[in-house]
Design an enzyme around this catalytic site. Structure first.
Site, PDB file in Angstrom:
ATOM      1  N   HIS A 194       0.293  -1.116  -0.095  1.00 30.70           N
ATOM      2  CA  HIS A 194       0.069   0.262   0.200  1.00 30.70           C
ATOM      3  C   HIS A 194       0.608   0.903   0.351  1.00 30.70           C
ATOM      4  O   HIS A 194       2.238   0.900   0.064  1.00 30.70           O
ATOM      5  CB  HIS A 194      -0.727   0.538   1.457  1.00 30.70           C
ATOM      6  CG  HIS A 194      -0.005   0.089   2.542  1.00 30.70           C
ATOM      7  ND1 HIS A 194       0.102  -0.992   3.233  1.00 30.70           N
ATOM      8  CD2 HIS A 194       0.622   1.165   3.319  1.00 30.70           C
ATOM      9  CE1 HIS A 194       0.341  -0.436   4.413  1.00 30.70           C
ATOM     10  NE2 HIS A 194       0.462   0.421   4.335  1.00 30.70           N
TER      11      HIS A 194
HETATM   12  C1  T46 Z   1       2.599   1.028   6.879  1.00 27.99           C
HETATM   13  C2  T46 Z   1       2.733   0.090   7.339  1.00 27.99           C
HETATM   14  C3  T46 Z   1       5.000  -0.058   7.561  1.00 27.99           C
HETATM   15  C4  T46 Z   1      -6.064  -0.017  12.948  1.00 27.99           C
HETATM   16  O1  T46 Z   1      -6.419  -0.186  13.212  1.00 27.99           O
HETATM   17  N1  T46 Z   1      -4.696   1.952  13.057  1.00 27.99           N
HETATM   18  C5  T46 Z   1      -3.364   1.556  13.007  1.00 27.99           C
HETATM   19  O2  T46 Z   1      -2.969   2.714  13.400  1.00 27.99           O
HETATM   20  C6  T46 Z   1      -3.124   0.692  12.020  1.00 27.99           C
HETATM   21  C7  T46 Z   1      -1.964   1.062  11.571  1.00 27.99           C
HETATM   22  C8  T46 Z   1      -3.668  -0.449  11.540  1.00 27.99           C
HETATM   23  N2  T46 Z   1      -5.036  -0.771  12.005  1.00 27.99           N
HETATM   24  C9  T46 Z   1      -5.392  -1.769  11.532  1.00 27.99           C
HETATM   25  C10 T46 Z   1      -5.965  -1.874   9.896  1.00 27.99           C
HETATM   26  C11 T46 Z   1      -5.919  -3.469  10.079  1.00 27.99           C
HETATM   27  O3  T46 Z   1      -7.166  -4.124   9.910  1.00 27.99           O
HETATM   28  O4  T46 Z   1      -4.561  -2.869  11.520  1.00 27.99           O
HETATM   29  C12 T46 Z   1      -4.742  -3.663  10.548  1.00 27.99           C
HETATM   30  C13 T46 Z   1      -3.754  -4.227   9.788  1.00 27.99           C
HETATM   31  O5  T46 Z   1      -2.876  -3.145   8.926  1.00 27.99           O
HETATM   32  P1  T46 Z   1      -2.109  -3.060   7.508  1.00 27.99           P
HETATM   33  O6  T46 Z   1      -3.024  -4.109   6.550  1.00 27.99           O
HETATM   34  O7  T46 Z   1      -2.143  -2.146   6.539  1.00 27.99           O
HETATM   35  O8  T46 Z   1      -0.721  -3.468   8.572  1.00 27.99           O
HETATM   36  P2  T46 Z   1       0.888  -3.587   8.174  1.00 27.99           P
HETATM   37  O9  T46 Z   1       1.564  -4.568   8.072  1.00 27.99           O
HETATM   38  O10 T46 Z   1       0.921  -3.869   5.719  1.00 27.99           O
HETATM   39  O11 T46 Z   1       0.932  -1.960   7.411  1.00 27.99           O
HETATM   40  C14 T46 Z   1       1.550  -1.241   8.610  1.00 27.99           C
HETATM   41  C15 T46 Z   1       0.358   0.328   9.023  1.00 27.99           C
HETATM   42  O12 T46 Z   1      -0.750   0.007   8.843  1.00 27.99           O
HETATM   43  C16 T46 Z   1       1.149   0.320   7.701  1.00 27.99           C
HETATM   44  O13 T46 Z   1       0.290   2.344   8.334  1.00 27.99           O
HETATM   45  O14 T46 Z   1       2.893   2.050   6.390  1.00 27.99           O
HETATM   46  O15 T46 Z   1       2.270  -1.061   8.760  1.00 27.99           O
END
Ligand code: T46
Length: 139
Positions: free
Chosen positions: A50
């Protein structure tokens, strides 16, 4: 490519470990509104895929080894995070993929804003379209 590798100040003691720190608006150029970290990830797992529209971030890995791939829609670069004293400062929209080289490596993020799902672009084609639109609006 719009990112900077930044040194995180670290104080090492001879036999009892190291302490690393950074201060908002002094060591990194934004107010920190949120900190999050990713744990319990198995070896060879992939996350990310993303970009953020407006969020500014400092990514760092206090434990383990994670390969970060950043893309600006034209080229991509790989940055290995395997040192608690190294951070990646991201101030512009960049597509990111994260690969866990070592199980249980910890990825930490200091971010400029609260969580907002509308700030995410999770489709690569939509990301390149967004960059084109943004460039045109900036002219
Ligand atoms: C990034 C990379 C380095 C929340 O509810 N609150 C939050 O503050 C965050 C960061 C995530 N979430 C939820 C959203 C999804 O349901 O946690 C779940 C996993 O998030 P995501 O699939 O986006 O995780 P990554 O590891 O792909 O990405 C994360 C961050 O989301 C993003 O900001 O830059 O780490």
């Amino acid at each position: 490519m719009q990112y900077t590798i930044t040194d995180i100040r670290t104080i090492a003691t001879n036999d009892s470990g190291s302490l690393s720190f950074f201060e908002a608006e002094r060591d990194i150029p934004f107010e920190i509104k949120r900190v999050y970290y990713i744990t319990n990830v198995p070896e060879n797992a992939d996350r990310g895929a993303h970009a953020h529209k407006a969020l500014k971030q400092l990514l760092f890995c206090p434990y383990g080894e994670i390969m970060i791939t950043l893309s600006d829609g034209v080229s991509s670069e790989k940055i290995l995070l395997n040192n608690p004293s190294r951070g990646i400062l991201i101030m512009e929209p960049l597509w990111r993929d994260m690969h866990w080289n070592i199980a249980n490596s910890v990825l930490c993020v200091a971010a400029s804003d609260y969580y907002n799902p509308d700030d995410y672009i999770r489709d690569y084609g939509a990301f390149t379209e967004y960059l084109k639109k943004r460039a045109n609006e900036e002219i």
